[in-house]
Design an enzyme around this catalytic site. Sequence first.
Site, short mmCIF file in Angstrom:
data_model
loop_
_atom_site.label_atom_id
_atom_site.label_comp_id
_atom_site.label_asym_id
_atom_site.label_seq_id
_atom_site.Cartn_x
_atom_site.Cartn_y
_atom_site.Cartn_z
N LEU A 1 41.50 42.55 41.56
CA LEU A 1 42.09 44.05 41.34
C LEU A 1 42.02 44.93 42.66
CD1 LEU A 1 43.17 44.23 37.52
CD2 LEU A 1 44.51 42.97 39.55
N SER B 1 38.25 47.26 44.51
CA SER B 1 36.82 47.73 44.29
C SER B 1 36.78 49.21 44.54
CB SER B 1 36.51 46.37 44.98
OG SER B 1 36.96 45.03 45.50
N GLY B 2 35.28 49.30 44.28
CA GLY B 2 35.05 50.58 44.00
C GLY B 2 33.17 50.40 44.52
N VAL C 1 37.12 45.46 39.94
CA VAL C 1 37.92 44.91 39.12
C VAL C 1 39.16 43.83 38.82
CG1 VAL C 1 40.05 46.34 37.65
CG2 VAL C 1 38.69 47.91 38.75
N ASP D 1 37.99 63.44 40.91
CA ASP D 1 38.42 62.97 42.43
C ASP D 1 39.82 62.50 42.09
OD1 ASP D 1 37.15 61.02 43.66
OD2 ASP D 1 36.90 59.80 42.51
N PHE E 1 30.77 50.84 42.56
CA PHE E 1 29.50 50.04 42.22
C PHE E 1 30.39 48.70 41.53
CE2 PHE E 1 28.94 54.83 42.32
CZ PHE E 1 28.44 54.63 42.72
N LYS F 1 36.67 46.08 34.28
CA LYS F 1 36.28 47.03 35.51
C LYS F 1 34.61 46.83 35.12
CE LYS F 1 34.82 51.67 37.15
NZ LYS F 1 36.30 53.19 37.39
#
Length: 360
Positions: free
Chosen positions: A19, A21-22, A27, A139, A24, A42
């Site tokens: 769905l 990405s971050g 998702v 954030d 770390f 996540k």
Amino acid sequence: MAVFKPENVEDLYDIGDVLGSGHFGQVRQVRERATGTTWAAKFLKIRKNAYSRLGLDRDSVEREVEILQAVQHSNIVTLKDVFESRSEVVLILELISGGELFDFIAEKESLLESEAIEFMKQILEGLGFMHSRNIAHFDLKPENIMLLDKALPHPNIKLIDFGLAHRFVPGEEYRSTSGTPQYIAPEVINNQPLNTAADMWSIGVITYILLSGLSPFQGDTDEETLKNVDAMMYRFDAQHFSMTSSMAKDFIQKLLVKNPCERMTAEESLLHPWIKPITSKQVANRNRSSINIKNFKKFNARRKWKMSYNMVWMCNRLVQLKPFKVKSEPDPLERQCESDVEDTESKPASLIRRRLSSSS
Ligand code: ATP
């Protein structure tokens, strides 16, 4: 303390598409085998040891989990469960399938201020709830404001990504220089003690962009953007704000205030006449004014382009870091390239920590 279950998440859930990405991890959509319900999982990589440069330390994941448990509100993503293995923690979250608010708005042909306010109000309600519990998000940016279901006539806002969030304890002084340059408050840049007011600055920036399609402090480089924030270099350009009500500008001006103590709080914002009009003239003004949709679409297209450019750049960099490797099938490292490569540039490290998903 939060319970991290030792079970293997893949024994209980079918793992589906990515769905998002971050920094770390990824998702992914998952389906709970016992009930058939879909969720978002996540996957967060955990640092192997104190010397490891990759992944998150377990304490910071614990903080994210504890904060998510403390902020149960209809405008904040819900945490269902947490699983832990040797190398990663998996958060099972409510599935938010309506995409980002900004993408939803960019698909429209026009949007009245009164319609934009309905979204702002929900954001402020979620935020006000967090702030009343002494929790700051730290954030806030368009990527972290999503819609539960965009097909509904009045879509429900959900705030996500509590990776930088912090719960204040009385008497504690908290400083952090993490964040995203375009949305970051001056006190963050200057490494001053922080409180929930830093989120309200970000709300000021987000509202400014929403109404005009311009980013108030955006420079050609991150350094220039940070300088503009610190110098409070912003104005309401007549060309881009020609359709904006004076109440909306007043709302922004009360948020983009350098001194955090003088900045409007979430609670006060909800009572500002732009959000909660009292007179019929105020109601009429909101219905007469509209957002600069043409310029907003341009802003959003640039933002999305930069997000995908950053993603490709990170993936390419990982490939460069692994020479001589002949690849016949997708490598799990590369699939998760975002989470496995760290920024090593000489810029203020934490200020660019989150830049991947941002549009600075
Ligand atoms: P970053 O490094 O950008 O801060 P992160 O690793 O903390 O990211 P998130 O921002 O929480 O991760 O999630 C990354 C992306 O995954 C989001 O931008 C969003 O597109 C998607 N996502 C996150 N949570 C959900 C959810 N509950 N439902 C649907 N999609 C989600």
